[in-house]
Scaffold this motif. Structure first.
Motif, short mmCIF file in Angstrom:
data_model
loop_
_atom_site.label_atom_id
_atom_site.label_comp_id
_atom_site.label_asym_id
_atom_site.label_seq_id
_atom_site.Cartn_x
_atom_site.Cartn_y
_atom_site.Cartn_z
N ASP A 8 43.30 58.76 75.51
CA ASP A 8 41.97 58.59 74.93
C ASP A 8 41.97 57.31 74.09
N ASP A 9 41.42 56.25 74.66
CA ASP A 9 41.43 54.97 73.95
C ASP A 9 40.15 54.73 73.16
N THR A 10 39.38 55.79 73.00
CA THR A 10 38.17 55.64 72.19
C THR A 10 38.55 55.78 70.73
N GLU A 11 38.10 54.87 69.92
CA GLU A 11 38.42 54.89 68.50
C GLU A 11 37.22 55.38 67.71
N GLU A 12 37.51 56.26 66.79
CA GLU A 12 36.44 56.74 65.93
C GLU A 12 36.06 55.63 64.97
N ALA A 13 34.77 55.40 64.85
CA ALA A 13 34.30 54.34 63.98
C ALA A 13 34.70 54.63 62.54
N ALA A 14 35.14 53.57 61.85
CA ALA A 14 35.52 53.70 60.45
C ALA A 14 34.29 54.04 59.63
N PRO A 15 34.43 54.89 58.64
CA PRO A 15 33.27 55.23 57.81
C PRO A 15 32.75 54.00 57.08
N HIS A 227 13.37 54.52 53.57
CA HIS A 227 12.52 54.88 52.44
C HIS A 227 11.12 55.23 52.92
N CYS A 228 10.61 56.38 52.49
CA CYS A 228 9.25 56.79 52.82
C CYS A 228 8.67 57.48 51.60
N CYS A 229 7.73 56.80 50.93
CA CYS A 229 7.17 57.37 49.70
C CYS A 229 5.84 58.08 49.96
N ALA A 230 5.59 58.49 51.20
CA ALA A 230 4.38 59.21 51.53
C ALA A 230 4.42 60.61 50.92
N ASP A 231 3.26 61.30 50.96
CA ASP A 231 3.17 62.64 50.37
C ASP A 231 4.19 63.60 50.96
N ARG A 232 4.32 63.57 52.28
CA ARG A 232 5.23 64.48 52.96
C ARG A 232 6.11 63.71 53.92
N PRO A 233 7.13 63.04 53.43
CA PRO A 233 8.00 62.25 54.30
C PRO A 233 8.76 63.16 55.28
N PRO A 234 9.00 62.69 56.49
CA PRO A 234 9.70 63.51 57.49
C PRO A 234 11.21 63.51 57.23
N VAL A 235 11.62 64.17 56.16
CA VAL A 235 13.01 64.10 55.73
C VAL A 235 13.96 64.63 56.79
N ARG A 236 13.60 65.75 57.42
CA ARG A 236 14.50 66.33 58.42
C ARG A 236 14.70 65.37 59.60
N LEU A 237 13.65 64.70 60.02
CA LEU A 237 13.78 63.70 61.09
C LEU A 237 14.71 62.57 60.65
N LEU A 238 14.50 62.08 59.44
CA LEU A 238 15.31 60.96 58.95
C LEU A 238 16.77 61.36 58.74
N ALA A 239 17.01 62.64 58.50
CA ALA A 239 18.38 63.10 58.30
C ALA A 239 19.18 63.07 59.59
N GLY A 240 18.51 62.90 60.72
CA GLY A 240 19.21 62.93 62.00
C GLY A 240 19.43 61.59 62.64
N ILE A 241 19.32 60.50 61.88
CA ILE A 241 19.45 59.17 62.48
C ILE A 241 20.72 58.45 62.03
N GLY A 242 21.55 59.12 61.25
CA GLY A 242 22.79 58.50 60.80
C GLY A 242 22.62 57.57 59.61
N ALA A 243 21.53 57.71 58.87
CA ALA A 243 21.28 56.85 57.72
C ALA A 243 22.24 57.18 56.59
N ALA A 244 22.52 56.17 55.77
CA ALA A 244 23.40 56.35 54.61
C ALA A 244 22.67 56.98 53.44
N GLY A 245 21.36 57.07 53.53
CA GLY A 245 20.58 57.66 52.46
C GLY A 245 19.12 57.74 52.86
N ILE A 246 18.36 58.57 52.15
CA ILE A 246 16.93 58.75 52.40
C ILE A 246 16.20 58.60 51.08
N GLY A 247 15.21 57.72 51.05
CA GLY A 247 14.45 57.47 49.84
C GLY A 247 13.11 58.18 49.84
N ILE A 248 12.81 58.88 48.74
CA ILE A 248 11.55 59.62 48.62
C ILE A 248 11.00 59.44 47.20
#
Length: 356
Positions: A8-15, A227-248
């Motif tokens: 297995d020559d696939t390398e896990e990406a460094a954090p 970052h999404c400062c709307a009334d109801r940001p789609p936090v669960r959607l944003l949590a699934g994109i590999g982002a380092a953080g979510i701004g609200i």
């Protein structure tokens, strides 16, 4: 004959690296027109995580959309009565946006010579907010053309890579990218008006929206927050994109106080459970007209940690205090005070009180 096991020559990406605990930052925009003054204020008040200031008061090209368009590769825009529109070749509006961004980077470079930060944040409009704000030649939003949306996302990725490399080279800092997606909830809901004003643009599916954001996040190779400062940001959607953080905006009723929705709080708990930090908008973007202290402003964050069952001592790692939104509409005095309050909140998260 013995057949060896497949290798297995696939390398896990460094954090990816993480900014320091207790860091505070700003959303992006500031009042005024002096980039050197703005950069000096940001680097001075937010030493752990300063940002490249945006000064939209300078007009065309200095706003979030014009500034982002200046980064696009092989796509140019111009200003028409209805806003920004794609044009065949770069004109005066596009060149102005590029020049303003270059001036801002010069100012940040100069400010960083005084105190070299370990991190610098840059902000751009995310692919969906950009596609909703710019028109194609026909006058319709880029959002209405699936092919155009893909071209814009690819162009933004290429341009951001160049921008990140330049910011890192000039400041010597690790770059954090913030994708601003204030229009994403309307894109998902299909509530944006068409060019005629008699209808609305088709809604974008959550999977489609998530895939485009994930491609951009993974393609940049540096930490990315959304970052999404709307009334109801789609936090669960944003949590699934590999982002380092979510701004609200953490002061929104959906997240704060007695009117907080259990489902919204559960979603924030899931984000923290996964180890993803939240950029919590806690400091008012406009002068509230009354004395405020960091102790008062920290209360919603401490309450949130308590309600979700997280030890307050983890806030320094799991939360980055910011203003609730950009500071373009604030007075210069309040803008400086708001940055200082954000820094004080970061310090408070490092050593939280046992009780508010």
């Amino acid at each position: 004959m013995v057949v060896p096991d497949p290798v297995d020559d696939t390398e896990e990406a460094a954090p990816l690296p993480r900014w320091p605990d207790g860091a505070a930052t700003g959303v992006g925009s500031l009042p005024g027109t002096d980039p050197r003054e703005a950069a000096a204020a940001v680097v001075g008040e937010l030493p752990l995580l300063p940002f490249l200031p945006e000064l939209p008061a300078r007009g065309v090209g200095a706003d979030m959309i014009g500034r982002t368009a200046a980064l696009l590769v092989d796509i140019a825009v111009e200003v028409v009565p209805s806003g920004y529109r794609v044009t065949a070749r770069p004109g005066g509006d596009h060149r102005r946006a590029v020049d303003l961004l270059r001036t801002d980077l010069d100012a940040l470079d100069e400010a960083c010579e005084v105190a070299r930060p370990g991190w610098v944040k840059v902000q751009v409009a995310g692919p969906w907010t950009l596609a909703a704000a710019v028109e194609v030649h026909s006058g319709h939003r880029v959002l209405t053309d699936h092919g155009a949306v893909s071209e814009f996302a690819a162009s933004l990725l290429d341009g951001l890579r160049v921008h990140i490399a330049e910011v890192a080279a000039r400041t010597g800092a690790q770059v954090l990218v913030q994708l601003d997606e204030p229009t994403l909830p309307a894109v998902l809901a299909g509530t944006l008006p068409t060019a005629s004003g008699y209808g609305t643009v088709r809604s974008v599916g959550r999977n489609e929206a998530q895939d485009a954001l994930r491609d951009l996040v993974t393609g940049l190779g540096v930490p990315v927050v959304v970052h999404c400062c709307a009334d109801r940001p789609p936090v669960r959607l944003l949590a699934g994109i590999g982002a380092a953080g979510i701004g609200i905006d953490a002061t929104r009723p959906v997240f704060s106080g007695s009117s907080a929705l259990p489902a919204a709080l559960d979603t924030l708990g899931e984000v923290w459970d996964s180890g993803t930090p939240l950029l919590l908008g806690l400091v008012p973007a406009l002068d509230p007209g009354r004395p405020v202290t960091s102790r008062d402003l920290a209360r919603p964050a401490f309450d949130l940690a308590d309600r979700l069952g997280f030890d307050r001592s983890r806030l320094a790692t799991l939360a980055v205090p910011t203003t609730t939104c950009g500071l373009a509409g604030a007075t210069p005095t309040w803008a400086r005070r708001a940055l200082a309050l954000s820094r004080e909140l970061g310090d408070a998260f490092l050593d939280p009180p046992e009780e508010s």
